[in-house]
Design a protein around this motif. Structure first.
Motif, PDB file in Angstrom:
ATOM      1  N   GLU A 281      -1.848  -5.552 -19.954  1.00 16.07           N
ATOM      2  CA  GLU A 281      -2.758  -6.968 -19.453  1.00 16.07           C
ATOM      3  C   GLU A 281      -3.660  -6.973 -17.650  1.00 16.07           C
ATOM      4  O   GLU A 281      -4.364  -7.231 -17.897  1.00 16.07           O
ATOM      5  CB  GLU A 281      -1.493  -8.042 -19.599  1.00 16.07           C
ATOM      6  N   ARG A 282      -3.176  -5.803 -17.223  1.00 14.66           N
ATOM      7  CA  ARG A 282      -3.493  -5.804 -15.920  1.00 14.66           C
ATOM      8  C   ARG A 282      -2.983  -4.343 -15.151  1.00 14.66           C
ATOM      9  O   ARG A 282      -2.216  -3.531 -16.097  1.00 14.66           O
ATOM     10  CB  ARG A 282      -2.798  -6.605 -14.607  1.00 14.66           C
ATOM     11  N   THR A 283      -3.823  -4.128 -14.408  1.00 13.82           N
ATOM     12  CA  THR A 283      -3.606  -2.906 -13.686  1.00 13.82           C
ATOM     13  C   THR A 283      -1.742  -2.690 -12.534  1.00 13.82           C
ATOM     14  O   THR A 283      -2.009  -3.894 -12.605  1.00 13.82           O
ATOM     15  CB  THR A 283      -4.646  -2.257 -12.586  1.00 13.82           C
ATOM     16  N   PHE A 284      -1.872  -1.322 -12.755  1.00 12.35           N
ATOM     17  CA  PHE A 284      -0.612  -1.720 -12.256  1.00 12.35           C
ATOM     18  C   PHE A 284      -0.494  -1.993 -10.333  1.00 12.35           C
ATOM     19  O   PHE A 284       0.228  -2.602 -10.135  1.00 12.35           O
ATOM     20  CB  PHE A 284       0.090   0.293 -11.853  1.00 12.35           C
ATOM     21  N   ARG A 285      -1.586  -1.542 -10.006  1.00 12.11           N
ATOM     22  CA  ARG A 285      -1.642  -2.553  -8.297  1.00 12.11           C
ATOM     23  C   ARG A 285      -1.593  -3.743  -8.431  1.00 12.11           C
ATOM     24  O   ARG A 285      -1.490  -4.330  -7.646  1.00 12.11           O
ATOM     25  CB  ARG A 285      -2.788  -1.896  -8.125  1.00 12.11           C
ATOM     26  N   GLU A 286      -2.395  -4.542  -8.979  1.00 11.69           N
ATOM     27  CA  GLU A 286      -2.350  -6.077  -9.513  1.00 11.69           C
ATOM     28  C   GLU A 286      -0.909  -6.200  -9.620  1.00 11.69           C
ATOM     29  O   GLU A 286      -0.577  -7.267  -9.329  1.00 11.69           O
ATOM     30  CB  GLU A 286      -3.446  -6.162 -10.669  1.00 11.69           C
ATOM     31  N   ILE A 287       0.120  -6.008 -10.464  1.00 10.00           N
ATOM     32  CA  ILE A 287       0.887  -6.117 -10.858  1.00 10.00           C
ATOM     33  C   ILE A 287       1.992  -5.802  -9.572  1.00 10.00           C
ATOM     34  O   ILE A 287       2.275  -6.969  -9.484  1.00 10.00           O
ATOM     35  CB  ILE A 287       1.599  -5.930 -12.211  1.00 10.00           C
ATOM     36  N   TRP A 288       1.828  -4.853  -8.896  1.00  9.77           N
ATOM     37  CA  TRP A 288       3.011  -4.758  -7.505  1.00  9.77           C
ATOM     38  C   TRP A 288       2.336  -4.671  -6.724  1.00  9.77           C
ATOM     39  O   TRP A 288       3.535  -5.526  -5.931  1.00  9.77           O
ATOM     40  CB  TRP A 288       2.737  -2.689  -7.991  1.00  9.77           C
ATOM     41  N   ARG A 289       0.950  -5.742  -5.917  1.00  6.28           N
ATOM     42  CA  ARG A 289       0.888  -6.444  -5.237  1.00  6.28           C
ATOM     43  C   ARG A 289       1.145  -8.015  -5.523  1.00  6.28           C
ATOM     44  O   ARG A 289       0.458  -8.914  -4.096  1.00  6.28           O
ATOM     45  CB  ARG A 289      -0.698  -6.116  -4.425  1.00  6.28           C
ATOM     46  N   GLU A 290       1.021  -8.584  -6.458  1.00  8.06           N
ATOM     47  CA  GLU A 290       0.629  -9.699  -6.379  1.00  8.06           C
ATOM     48  C   GLU A 290       2.135 -10.716  -5.832  1.00  8.06           C
ATOM     49  O   GLU A 290       3.608 -10.442  -6.274  1.00  8.06           O
ATOM     50  CB  GLU A 290       0.587 -10.080  -7.823  1.00  8.06           C
ATOM     51  N   PRO A 291       2.151 -11.651  -5.269  1.00  9.55           N
ATOM     52  CA  PRO A 291       3.834 -11.958  -4.812  1.00  9.55           C
ATOM     53  C   PRO A 291       3.794 -13.254  -6.562  1.00  9.55           C
ATOM     54  O   PRO A 291       3.687 -13.616  -7.415  1.00  9.55           O
ATOM     55  CB  PRO A 291       2.615 -13.326  -3.921  1.00  9.55           C
ATOM     56  N   SER A 292       5.219 -12.780  -5.704  1.00 11.75           N
ATOM     57  CA  SER A 292       6.173 -13.508  -7.045  1.00 11.75           C
ATOM     58  C   SER A 292       7.195 -14.413  -6.245  1.00 11.75           C
ATOM     59  O   SER A 292       7.868 -13.361  -5.177  1.00 11.75           O
ATOM     60  CB  SER A 292       6.181 -12.783  -7.871  1.00 11.75           C
ATOM     61  N   GLY A 293       8.446 -15.124  -7.033  1.00 10.12           N
ATOM     62  CA  GLY A 293       9.577 -15.210  -6.591  1.00 10.12           C
ATOM     63  C   GLY A 293      10.589 -13.993  -6.323  1.00 10.12           C
ATOM     64  O   GLY A 293      10.890 -13.986  -5.938  1.00 10.12           O
ATOM     65  N   LEU A 294       9.918 -13.648  -7.471  1.00  9.34           N
ATOM     66  CA  LEU A 294      11.508 -11.675  -7.445  1.00  9.34           C
ATOM     67  C   LEU A 294      10.975 -11.332  -6.481  1.00  9.34           C
ATOM     68  O   LEU A 294      11.476 -10.655  -5.936  1.00  9.34           O
ATOM     69  CB  LEU A 294      10.249 -11.121  -8.844  1.00  9.34           C
ATOM     70  N   ARG A 295       9.399 -11.026  -6.070  1.00  8.19           N
ATOM     71  CA  ARG A 295       9.221 -10.324  -4.641  1.00  8.19           C
ATOM     72  C   ARG A 295      10.033 -10.888  -3.717  1.00  8.19           C
ATOM     73  O   ARG A 295      10.357 -10.288  -2.268  1.00  8.19           O
ATOM     74  CB  ARG A 295       7.218  -9.976  -4.701  1.00  8.19           C
ATOM     75  N   THR A 296       9.165 -11.746  -3.295  1.00  2.00           N
ATOM     76  CA  THR A 296       9.821 -13.234  -2.069  1.00  2.00           C
ATOM     77  C   THR A 296      10.959 -12.935  -2.336  1.00  2.00           C
ATOM     78  O   THR A 296      11.755 -13.012  -1.200  1.00  2.00           O
ATOM     79  CB  THR A 296       9.542 -14.519  -2.356  1.00  2.00           C
ATOM     80  N   GLU A 297      12.113 -12.660  -3.222  1.00  2.51           N
ATOM     81  CA  GLU A 297      13.211 -12.866  -3.226  1.00  2.51           C
ATOM     82  C   GLU A 297      13.878 -11.488  -3.058  1.00  2.51           C
ATOM     83  O   GLU A 297      14.548 -10.816  -2.100  1.00  2.51           O
ATOM     84  CB  GLU A 297      14.319 -13.194  -4.500  1.00  2.51           C
TER      85      GLU A 297
END
Length: 353
Positions: A281-297
């Motif tokens: 659905e999206r590129t790896f870079r878009e997924i990896w760089r996107e801010p999210s609650g999981l990344r914040t945690e």
């Protein structure tokens, strides 16, 4: 022993990679299909709720993922399954990975390895080939793989791979079916010609959360007895324990490492199965760089001291906590889990003597 200047340079690179969230290491499963049926497998017979009826990635999509990983800075690549060598385009995929200059490790059960396959793997210049060894005799190993003849094929694969100058790493999960041979298995691995051998006594749930594999987990009493017998070969805690154990760093999930499933789901690591997105659905870079609650945690969990369950624990100095297993076992990556308490407690007890 690594030269201190070299170590400082490596540490500097790792720190920079962590700051910039560069996944230096990626684990890519190109298929979940397998020709064995190991009793403790975590990726066979998964529920429809987990797979969502998704098709596995096409070869073209896998090659696109490899290109995107290379562009974002990944250096180390683990290719596995299921059984990776079952994939009809395995060598096309691994040659493409080599062209992108990854340092490649292959995880396989070895049963598809023959002279031709080993020769083609030698041409790719792999970092290592890792296989599992479950016993000293066919009756034990084959009972765990539930596949007659797998022991002879896997042990023969070690010989053939070494003939072709490849580094072979054997791993052994100790469970109820093979614990009676556990103290001899490292010696046997050495006799086979393996360059390295590791032991594990923890059996994780399936990727979909099913606890069925854990019926083969050995008891705390047997773990203590096993570690007492193997002595110097027992798993060790962190080699770089600071004066303050709570300052130990946690794993690099979603910072310096990642996992991509055959369905294209991107996860923080091979154990922490909370999807960050899908590369269909999206590129790896878009997924990896996107801010999210999981990344914040995950960003809030830098050291063991950031986890309340660790702050009052005596075992923290030897602990090798896996955030993914904590999430899978308890639903909270900050919590402790039963097998970790058991293993850490045994190690702490033995190292305190």
């Amino acid at each position: 022993m690594i030269d201190q200047d070299v170590q400082k340079s490596v540490d500097k690179i790792l720190l920079k990679a962590e700051e910039k969230k560069i996944p230096l290491t990626a684990h890519l499963d190109i298929t979940y299909k397998c020709n064995l049926n190991c009793v403790h497998c975590y990726c066979q017979g998964l529920s429809e709720a987990f797979t969502r009826g998704q098709p596995e990635m096409s070869t073209a999509m896998i090659k696109r993922v490899l290109d995107e990983l290379a562009e974002i800075g990944t250096l180390y690549l683990g290719i596995s399954g299921g059984e990776a060598l079952i994939h009809p385009d395995f060598f096309e995929i691994i040659r493409h990975a080599r062209k992108r200059n990854f340092c490649i490790s292959l995880l396989t059960n070895g049963t598809r390895v023959n002279e031709e396959v080993a020769g083609r793997l030698e041409e790719v210049s792999l970092r290592s080939v890792q296989m599992s060894l479950y016993g000293l005799i066919p009756e034990v190993h084959d009972a765990i793989t539930q596949t007659p003849g797998s022991f002879s094929k896997t042990t023969e694969a070690v010989r053939v791979l070494k003939k072709h100058k490849l580094r072979v790493v054997l791993t052994s999960v100790i469970m109820e079916q093979n614990i009676h041979q556990a103290t001899e298995i490292s010696k046997f691995a050495q006799e086979l010609g393996a360059d390295d051998h590791s032991l594990s006594v923890d059996i994780s749930r399936k990727n979909d959360g099913s606890i069925s594999p854990q019926r083969y987990q050995i008891s705390p009493e047997k773990i203590r007895d096993f570690f007492s017998k193997i002595g110097p070969d027992m798993p060790k805690g962190s080699p770089d324990i600071p004066e303050e154990p709570l300052a130990k760093p946690v794993c690099g999930a979603a910072s310096t490492g990642c996992y991509i499933s055959p369905f294209g789901d991107v996860y923080p690591c091979v154990q922490l199965l909370v999807s960050m997105g899908n590369i269909k659905e999206r590129t790896f870079r878009e997924i990896w760089r996107e801010p999210s609650g999981l990344r914040t945690e995950l960003d809030s969990l830098k050291t063991y001291g950031d986890m309340p369950a660790c702050r009052a624990c005596d075992y923290v100095k030897v602990c090798r906590k896996c955030l993914g297993l904590a999430q899978l076992e308890t639903g909270d990556m900050k919590k402790c889990y039963d097998i970790l308490k058991c293993i850490s407690g045994v190690e702490y007890e033995l190292q305190s003597k």
